[in-house]
Design a protein around this motif. Sequence first.
Motif, mmCIF file in Angstrom:
data_model
loop_
_atom_site.group_PDB
_atom_site.id
_atom_site.type_symbol
_atom_site.label_atom_id
_atom_site.label_comp_id
_atom_site.label_asym_id
_atom_site.label_seq_id
_atom_site.Cartn_x
_atom_site.Cartn_y
_atom_site.Cartn_z
ATOM 1 N N PHE A 161 -27.246 -26.114 -15.097
ATOM 2 C CA PHE A 161 -26.262 -26.671 -13.734
ATOM 3 C C PHE A 161 -26.548 -28.076 -13.489
ATOM 4 O O PHE A 161 -25.577 -28.555 -13.500
ATOM 5 C CB PHE A 161 -26.895 -25.925 -12.588
ATOM 6 C CG PHE A 161 -27.199 -24.485 -12.719
ATOM 7 C CD1 PHE A 161 -26.098 -23.823 -13.364
ATOM 8 C CD2 PHE A 161 -27.640 -23.520 -11.795
ATOM 9 C CE1 PHE A 161 -26.034 -22.275 -13.696
ATOM 10 C CE2 PHE A 161 -27.885 -22.159 -11.824
ATOM 11 C CZ PHE A 161 -26.735 -21.847 -12.853
ATOM 12 N N ARG A 162 -27.754 -28.579 -13.546
ATOM 13 C CA ARG A 162 -27.726 -30.258 -13.123
ATOM 14 C C ARG A 162 -27.155 -30.787 -14.337
ATOM 15 O O ARG A 162 -26.776 -32.044 -14.025
ATOM 16 C CB ARG A 162 -29.466 -30.311 -13.024
ATOM 17 C CG ARG A 162 -29.903 -29.789 -11.839
ATOM 18 C CD ARG A 162 -31.370 -30.350 -11.546
ATOM 19 N NE ARG A 162 -32.181 -29.837 -12.684
ATOM 20 C CZ ARG A 162 -33.249 -28.691 -12.440
ATOM 21 N NH1 ARG A 162 -33.062 -27.919 -11.190
ATOM 22 N NH2 ARG A 162 -33.862 -28.182 -13.338
ATOM 23 N N ILE A 163 -27.471 -30.544 -15.309
ATOM 24 C CA ILE A 163 -27.029 -31.230 -16.660
ATOM 25 C C ILE A 163 -25.400 -31.460 -16.506
ATOM 26 O O ILE A 163 -24.786 -32.365 -16.875
ATOM 27 C CB ILE A 163 -27.411 -30.731 -18.123
ATOM 28 C CG1 ILE A 163 -29.017 -31.264 -17.917
ATOM 29 C CG2 ILE A 163 -26.867 -31.486 -19.221
ATOM 30 C CD1 ILE A 163 -29.873 -30.323 -19.220
ATOM 31 N N ALA A 164 -24.760 -30.289 -16.402
ATOM 32 C CA ALA A 164 -23.254 -30.273 -16.348
ATOM 33 C C ALA A 164 -22.874 -31.237 -15.221
ATOM 34 O O ALA A 164 -21.709 -31.720 -15.347
ATOM 35 C CB ALA A 164 -22.823 -28.797 -16.272
ATOM 36 N N VAL A 170 -19.957 -32.756 -19.933
ATOM 37 C CA VAL A 170 -20.501 -31.466 -20.274
ATOM 38 C C VAL A 170 -19.860 -30.327 -19.307
ATOM 39 O O VAL A 170 -19.879 -30.687 -18.216
ATOM 40 C CB VAL A 170 -21.995 -31.591 -20.090
ATOM 41 C CG1 VAL A 170 -22.651 -30.192 -20.217
ATOM 42 C CG2 VAL A 170 -22.810 -32.508 -20.771
ATOM 43 N N TYR A 171 -19.446 -29.009 -20.198
ATOM 44 C CA TYR A 171 -19.084 -28.150 -19.560
ATOM 45 C C TYR A 171 -19.930 -26.754 -19.724
ATOM 46 O O TYR A 171 -20.674 -26.928 -20.630
ATOM 47 C CB TYR A 171 -17.654 -27.914 -19.776
ATOM 48 C CG TYR A 171 -16.776 -28.791 -19.435
ATOM 49 C CD1 TYR A 171 -16.118 -28.807 -18.251
ATOM 50 C CD2 TYR A 171 -16.723 -30.064 -20.147
ATOM 51 C CE1 TYR A 171 -15.306 -29.916 -17.825
ATOM 52 C CE2 TYR A 171 -15.865 -31.130 -19.891
ATOM 53 C CZ TYR A 171 -15.113 -31.072 -18.566
ATOM 54 O OH TYR A 171 -14.305 -32.204 -18.159
ATOM 55 N N LEU A 172 -19.914 -25.687 -18.794
ATOM 56 C CA LEU A 172 -20.819 -24.569 -19.087
ATOM 57 C C LEU A 172 -19.656 -23.384 -19.457
ATOM 58 O O LEU A 172 -18.812 -23.187 -18.664
ATOM 59 C CB LEU A 172 -21.251 -24.313 -17.722
ATOM 60 C CG LEU A 172 -22.443 -25.381 -17.149
ATOM 61 C CD1 LEU A 172 -23.184 -25.299 -16.013
ATOM 62 C CD2 LEU A 172 -23.452 -25.683 -18.305
ATOM 63 N N ALA A 185 -23.548 -21.211 -10.991
ATOM 64 C CA ALA A 185 -22.957 -22.364 -11.876
ATOM 65 C C ALA A 185 -21.557 -22.993 -11.032
ATOM 66 O O ALA A 185 -21.630 -24.104 -11.141
ATOM 67 C CB ALA A 185 -22.608 -21.882 -13.324
ATOM 68 N N ILE A 186 -20.920 -21.914 -10.285
ATOM 69 C CA ILE A 186 -19.718 -22.516 -9.715
ATOM 70 C C ILE A 186 -20.401 -23.099 -8.461
ATOM 71 O O ILE A 186 -19.715 -24.428 -8.205
ATOM 72 C CB ILE A 186 -18.939 -21.392 -9.409
ATOM 73 C CG1 ILE A 186 -18.414 -20.599 -10.549
ATOM 74 C CG2 ILE A 186 -17.869 -21.787 -8.450
ATOM 75 C CD1 ILE A 186 -17.585 -19.366 -10.222
ATOM 76 N N GLU A 187 -21.377 -22.822 -7.799
ATOM 77 C CA GLU A 187 -21.752 -23.639 -6.677
ATOM 78 C C GLU A 187 -22.453 -24.793 -6.761
ATOM 79 O O GLU A 187 -22.465 -25.790 -6.124
ATOM 80 C CB GLU A 187 -22.770 -22.506 -5.726
ATOM 81 C CG GLU A 187 -22.204 -21.291 -5.218
ATOM 82 C CD GLU A 187 -23.214 -20.141 -4.770
ATOM 83 O OE1 GLU A 187 -24.257 -20.404 -4.884
ATOM 84 O OE2 GLU A 187 -22.732 -19.103 -4.206
ATOM 85 N N LYS A 188 -23.338 -24.819 -8.056
ATOM 86 C CA LYS A 188 -24.417 -26.079 -8.465
ATOM 87 C C LYS A 188 -23.623 -26.960 -9.029
ATOM 88 O O LYS A 188 -23.912 -28.334 -8.776
ATOM 89 C CB LYS A 188 -25.671 -25.420 -8.778
ATOM 90 C CG LYS A 188 -26.410 -24.478 -7.797
ATOM 91 C CD LYS A 188 -27.641 -24.166 -8.270
ATOM 92 C CE LYS A 188 -28.381 -23.338 -7.280
ATOM 93 N NZ LYS A 188 -29.919 -22.817 -7.764
ATOM 94 N N ALA A 189 -22.896 -26.502 -10.313
ATOM 95 C CA ALA A 189 -22.370 -27.659 -11.257
ATOM 96 C C ALA A 189 -20.886 -27.858 -10.590
ATOM 97 O O ALA A 189 -20.464 -28.787 -10.944
ATOM 98 C CB ALA A 189 -22.201 -27.008 -12.502
ATOM 99 N N GLY A 190 -20.259 -26.885 -10.116
ATOM 100 C CA GLY A 190 -18.810 -27.368 -9.573
ATOM 101 C C GLY A 190 -17.768 -26.267 -10.453
ATOM 102 O O GLY A 190 -18.053 -26.119 -11.788
ATOM 103 N N PRO A 191 -16.885 -25.652 -9.643
ATOM 104 C CA PRO A 191 -15.850 -24.916 -10.663
ATOM 105 C C PRO A 191 -15.343 -25.649 -11.660
ATOM 106 O O PRO A 191 -14.742 -25.154 -12.649
ATOM 107 C CB PRO A 191 -14.906 -24.571 -9.388
ATOM 108 C CG PRO A 191 -15.022 -25.483 -8.423
ATOM 109 C CD PRO A 191 -16.534 -25.819 -8.453
#
Length: 236
Positions: A161-164, A170-172, A185-191
């Motif tokens: 999450f943090r890396i993205a 970088v995407y997940l 992932a949506i909440e912490k990395a962003g949609p």
Amino acid sequence: MIIDMLSHIGERKGEKSTVEELIELMDEAGVDKIMTCSQLEHIDNEYIAESQQKYPDRILGFAVINPWSMDGEEELERCFRDYHFYGLKMNGLRFGYSTDRHSLIDPYLKICEEYDKMVVGHAMSDLFSLPAKWEEMARTFPKVVFVLAHIGIPLMADDAFRIAKRNPNVYLNTAIAFEPVVKQAIEKAGPEKVVLGSDAPFGSMSQHIEIIKRSTTDEVERAMILGENMNRIFKF
């Protein structure tokens, strides 16, 4: 548009899956385009090229290369130059290399940079493919887009999450990630940093689409994750 960013076709010992079977799964799930590559245990980039040529509006061919091969760089250039593949699929665990081993991996990423191609990378919590190792490569090659499959599960999702979040390139990829991980992932990395991946035919496209729909009630976010994020990157 729905774009699935992970699938495999071809043969490996005891199994065979064809592009026609993949197209049937796509039609059943309502998937428009899919990233696909050969089985890692039996590299067959030629079959992927044939499949992409047969279904150019559906198949996004990705190369598989064993980085230890003496002619690996030549093979990757051929995949981009002659087959017009969209990117490179990498799996350090399968081929026995650390993802951040610059002496081995940099030549391939330089080719991706030169041809403006992306990397879909296996990124779970095994020591070969930790998300932090991918971050090292993403920072070394900031012009290359990295799509990290599996979101660092089962032990390194928070790192993913943090890396993205802090790396623009970088995407997940949601492949085989359970609903709580996708939601975080949506909440912490962003949609804008999460994309659909099913790992078909091993994973269910319909199930992964449903997980994304359950992970956010926001229709704009759903559209981004299901296809618009990748649509923007690919510039379809």
